[in-house]
Design a protein around this motif. Structure first.
Motif, PDB file in Angstrom:
ATOM      1  N   ASP A   1     -36.643  32.433 -44.687  1.00  0.00           N
ATOM      2  CA  ASP A   1     -35.209  33.266 -45.738  1.00  0.00           C
ATOM      3  C   ASP A   1     -34.532  34.788 -44.736  1.00  0.00           C
ATOM      4  OD1 ASP A   1     -34.708  34.880 -47.978  1.00  0.00           O
ATOM      5  OD2 ASP A   1     -35.057  32.973 -49.339  1.00  0.00           O
ATOM      6  N   VAL A   2     -33.246  34.136 -44.820  1.00  0.00           N
ATOM      7  CA  VAL A   2     -32.701  35.420 -44.422  1.00  0.00           C
ATOM      8  C   VAL A   2     -32.698  36.587 -44.696  1.00  0.00           C
ATOM      9  CG1 VAL A   2     -30.370  34.725 -45.463  1.00  0.00           C
ATOM     10  CG2 VAL A   2     -30.114  35.813 -43.726  1.00  0.00           C
ATOM     11  N   ARG A   3     -33.361  36.435 -45.865  1.00  0.00           N
ATOM     12  CA  ARG A   3     -33.260  37.932 -46.585  1.00  0.00           C
ATOM     13  C   ARG A   3     -34.444  38.268 -46.203  1.00  0.00           C
ATOM     14  NH1 ARG A   3     -32.463  34.891 -52.844  1.00  0.00           N
ATOM     15  NH2 ARG A   3     -33.965  33.702 -51.351  1.00  0.00           N
ATOM     16  N   ASP A   4     -35.264  37.499 -45.877  1.00  0.00           N
ATOM     17  CA  ASP A   4     -36.224  38.433 -45.513  1.00  0.00           C
ATOM     18  C   ASP A   4     -36.051  38.986 -43.719  1.00  0.00           C
ATOM     19  OD1 ASP A   4     -37.621  37.574 -47.926  1.00  0.00           O
ATOM     20  OD2 ASP A   4     -38.664  36.224 -46.855  1.00  0.00           O
ATOM     21  N   THR A   5     -35.018  38.308 -43.454  1.00  0.00           N
ATOM     22  CA  THR A   5     -34.360  38.744 -42.269  1.00  0.00           C
ATOM     23  C   THR A   5     -34.161  40.039 -41.474  1.00  0.00           C
ATOM     24  OG1 THR A   5     -35.269  36.953 -40.584  1.00  0.00           O
ATOM     25  CG2 THR A   5     -33.866  38.796 -40.343  1.00  0.00           C
ATOM     26  N   ALA A   6     -33.020  40.471 -42.275  1.00  0.00           N
ATOM     27  CA  ALA A   6     -32.477  41.109 -42.937  1.00  0.00           C
ATOM     28  C   ALA A   6     -33.328  42.329 -43.589  1.00  0.00           C
ATOM     29  CB  ALA A   6     -31.414  41.114 -43.877  1.00  0.00           C
ATOM     30  N   GLU A   7     -34.222  42.515 -43.982  1.00  0.00           N
ATOM     31  CA  GLU A   7     -35.046  43.208 -44.955  1.00  0.00           C
ATOM     32  C   GLU A   7     -35.520  43.872 -43.433  1.00  0.00           C
ATOM     33  OE1 GLU A   7     -35.227  44.942 -47.007  1.00  0.00           O
ATOM     34  OE2 GLU A   7     -33.599  43.932 -48.417  1.00  0.00           O
ATOM     35  N   LEU A   8     -36.029  43.019 -42.727  1.00  0.00           N
ATOM     36  CA  LEU A   8     -36.826  43.677 -40.944  1.00  0.00           C
ATOM     37  C   LEU A   8     -35.937  43.651 -40.389  1.00  0.00           C
ATOM     38  CD1 LEU A   8     -38.410  43.084 -39.088  1.00  0.00           C
ATOM     39  CD2 LEU A   8     -37.805  40.847 -38.345  1.00  0.00           C
ATOM     40  N   HIS A   9     -34.066  43.215 -39.973  1.00  0.00           N
ATOM     41  CA  HIS A   9     -33.412  44.633 -39.885  1.00  0.00           C
ATOM     42  C   HIS A   9     -33.384  45.679 -39.858  1.00  0.00           C
ATOM     43  CE1 HIS A   9     -31.890  40.396 -37.767  1.00  0.00           C
ATOM     44  NE2 HIS A   9     -32.834  41.549 -37.315  1.00  0.00           N
ATOM     45  N   ALA A  10     -33.373  45.598 -41.470  1.00  0.00           N
ATOM     46  CA  ALA A  10     -33.408  47.363 -42.045  1.00  0.00           C
ATOM     47  C   ALA A  10     -34.170  48.735 -41.637  1.00  0.00           C
ATOM     48  CB  ALA A  10     -32.937  47.106 -43.420  1.00  0.00           C
ATOM     49  N   ALA A  11     -35.675  47.818 -41.722  1.00  0.00           N
ATOM     50  CA  ALA A  11     -36.589  48.208 -41.729  1.00  0.00           C
ATOM     51  C   ALA A  11     -37.158  48.835 -40.043  1.00  0.00           C
ATOM     52  CB  ALA A  11     -37.710  47.300 -41.650  1.00  0.00           C
ATOM     53  N   VAL A  12     -36.674  48.018 -39.357  1.00  0.00           N
ATOM     54  CA  VAL A  12     -36.521  48.139 -37.890  1.00  0.00           C
ATOM     55  C   VAL A  12     -35.312  49.743 -36.794  1.00  0.00           C
ATOM     56  CG1 VAL A  12     -36.397  47.148 -35.407  1.00  0.00           C
ATOM     57  CG2 VAL A  12     -37.237  46.169 -36.865  1.00  0.00           C
ATOM     58  N   ILE A  13     -34.545  49.545 -38.031  1.00  0.00           N
ATOM     59  CA  ILE A  13     -33.735  50.528 -37.771  1.00  0.00           C
ATOM     60  C   ILE A  13     -33.663  51.442 -38.703  1.00  0.00           C
ATOM     61  CG2 ILE A  13     -31.090  51.019 -38.230  1.00  0.00           C
ATOM     62  CD1 ILE A  13     -30.405  48.249 -37.630  1.00  0.00           C
ATOM     63  N   THR A  14     -34.263  51.317 -39.725  1.00  0.00           N
ATOM     64  CA  THR A  14     -34.363  53.232 -40.595  1.00  0.00           C
ATOM     65  C   THR A  14     -35.779  53.606 -40.197  1.00  0.00           C
ATOM     66  OG1 THR A  14     -34.481  51.719 -42.553  1.00  0.00           O
ATOM     67  CG2 THR A  14     -32.853  52.179 -41.930  1.00  0.00           C
ATOM     68  N   GLU A  15     -37.035  52.688 -40.000  1.00  0.00           N
ATOM     69  CA  GLU A  15     -38.011  53.158 -40.155  1.00  0.00           C
ATOM     70  C   GLU A  15     -38.187  53.763 -38.716  1.00  0.00           C
ATOM     71  OE1 GLU A  15     -41.589  50.567 -40.889  1.00  0.00           O
ATOM     72  OE2 GLU A  15     -40.254  50.174 -42.767  1.00  0.00           O
ATOM     73  N   PRO A  16     -39.242  55.158 -38.509  1.00  0.00           N
ATOM     74  CA  PRO A  16     -39.335  56.366 -37.624  1.00  0.00           C
ATOM     75  C   PRO A  16     -40.030  55.276 -36.769  1.00  0.00           C
ATOM     76  CG  PRO A  16     -40.240  57.227 -39.567  1.00  0.00           C
ATOM     77  CD  PRO A  16     -39.674  56.026 -40.331  1.00  0.00           C
ATOM     78  N   ARG A  17     -40.872  54.413 -36.609  1.00  0.00           N
ATOM     79  CA  ARG A  17     -41.782  53.895 -35.485  1.00  0.00           C
ATOM     80  C   ARG A  17     -42.141  52.316 -35.646  1.00  0.00           C
ATOM     81  NH1 ARG A  17     -45.271  57.182 -32.311  1.00  0.00           N
ATOM     82  NH2 ARG A  17     -45.241  58.422 -33.523  1.00  0.00           N
TER      83      ARG A  17
END
Length: 342
Positions: free
Chosen positions: A208-224
């Motif tokens: 689902d594109v919405r899950d991949t979008a959440e992945l991108h937000a997490a990779v960019i914003t999470e510290p590690r």
């Protein structure tokens, strides 16, 4: 955090912009056409004035350098995703040269985190048909897949010298609000219109594109981040399972025949040759058949930054409802998926 996004008016890019804004980021878009921003983002609840917009082409080094200047992170989602043989030159330019231009400019601007949106097909064909963060770049025989593999090698080259480059590998993506009704959305629509009754055996991961979008937000914003190579959440479906899912969500019979994928490859080559002279799109491309024939799946423990895949029935239902709401499917074609609509 200021995030520069390329491809923000596309399917993955637009949903990723919405996810980044929900995560509290500021977003700057590099787009060729400013007029495309509103139609891509408004259906996701984002007004154009909520983002900064820079006009430019991803292959234009001065425009890219200006867009990434001062950004804390870059999400490079711009790509031409198509198995249409008529777009080969465009894919080589955008998918490879564009990636080289964006990653180089981001590194010269000392951007702290750079995320390149690749594709699982960049690793095709995999020796054991299972993909994970250690799988090498493949040598696929389709133009689109080959350009994504070549771009993936560029991104991995930066990783080898410890540059802050992360790569994501989305599966075949469905979901609502596809600004350009891309390859996977069109394939589902063809199936519901009865235009693809014959399928190759094999299968492919679907997400689902919405899950991949959440992945991108997490990779960019999470510290590690969990890994420097992460996978868009999804589930492997054989083509038979794909059609069974379509039947379940629509309540329709939708007969289909399934022929050996490898045996259908010559047909795909013939269609690609014919497509160059035929003005209308033929939904039987070599690349789509080749993808199924390779029949790769993502390892169960592949890193997804903790983002789980939603049920495939939800993804298919939401996509069908969106296609119907936009007048791209009739009531009969959408079937039971319309039950419970707003």
């Amino acid at each position: 955090m200021l995030v520069c996004v390329t491809g923000g008016t596309g399917f993955v890019g637009a949903h990723s912009v919405a996810a980044l804004l929900r995560a509290g980021c500021q977003v700057r878009l590099l787009v060729r056409d400013k007029a495309a921003v509103g139609p891509a983002l408004r259906p996701l609840g984002v007004e154009p004035d909520e983002v900064e917009i820079c006009a430019g082409d991803i292959c234009d080094e001065p425009a890219v350098s200006a867009a990434v200047r001062g950004a804390d992170a870059v999400l490079h989602a711009a790509s031409v995703y198509s198995f249409d043989s008529r777009r080969a030159a465009e894919m080589r330019r955008v998918n490879l040269l564009g990636t080289e231009t964006v990653l180089d400019a981001a590194l010269r601007a000392d951007v702290g985190r750079i995320v390149y949106v690749s594709s699982i097909v960049a690793m095709y064909p995999a020796a054991n048909r299972v993909l994970d963060a250690r799988t090498p770049v493949g040598r696929p025989r389709d133009v689109y897949m080959a350009t994504k593999a070549a771009a993936d090698e560029v991104a991995r080259g930066y990783q080898e010298v410890a540059a802050p480059v992360f790569i994501t590998y989305p599966p075949a993506l469905l979901g609502p609000h596809d600004p350009h009704r891309g390859d996977q959305t069109s394939r589902l629509r063809y199936a519901l219109r009865g235009l693809t009754p014959i399928w190759p055996t094999g299968g492919f991961p679907v997400g689902d594109v919405r899950d991949t979008a959440e992945l991108h937000a997490a990779v960019i914003t999470e510290p590690r981040p969990e890994s420097d190579r992460l996978f868009g959440p999804g589930r492997h479906l054989t083509t038979r399972q794909y059609m069974r899912t379509v039947r379940r969500v629509t309540g329709r019979r939708l007969p289909s025949a399934h022929l050996p994928g490898k045996a259908m490859l010559p047909l795909g080559r013939m269609v690609d040759g014919l497509q160059k002279a035929w003005p209308w799109h033929i939904p039987a491309e070599y690349g789509a058949i080749y993808t199924c024939a390779c029949d790769c799946r993502v390892a169960a423990d592949a890193p997804t930054q903790g983002v789980a895949a939603r049920p495939v029935e939800e993804t298919f239902t939401d996509t069908v409802r969106w296609l119907h709401a936009g007048g791209q499917l009739t009531d009969r074609q959408a079937g039971a998926a319309l039950a419970g609509r707003d």
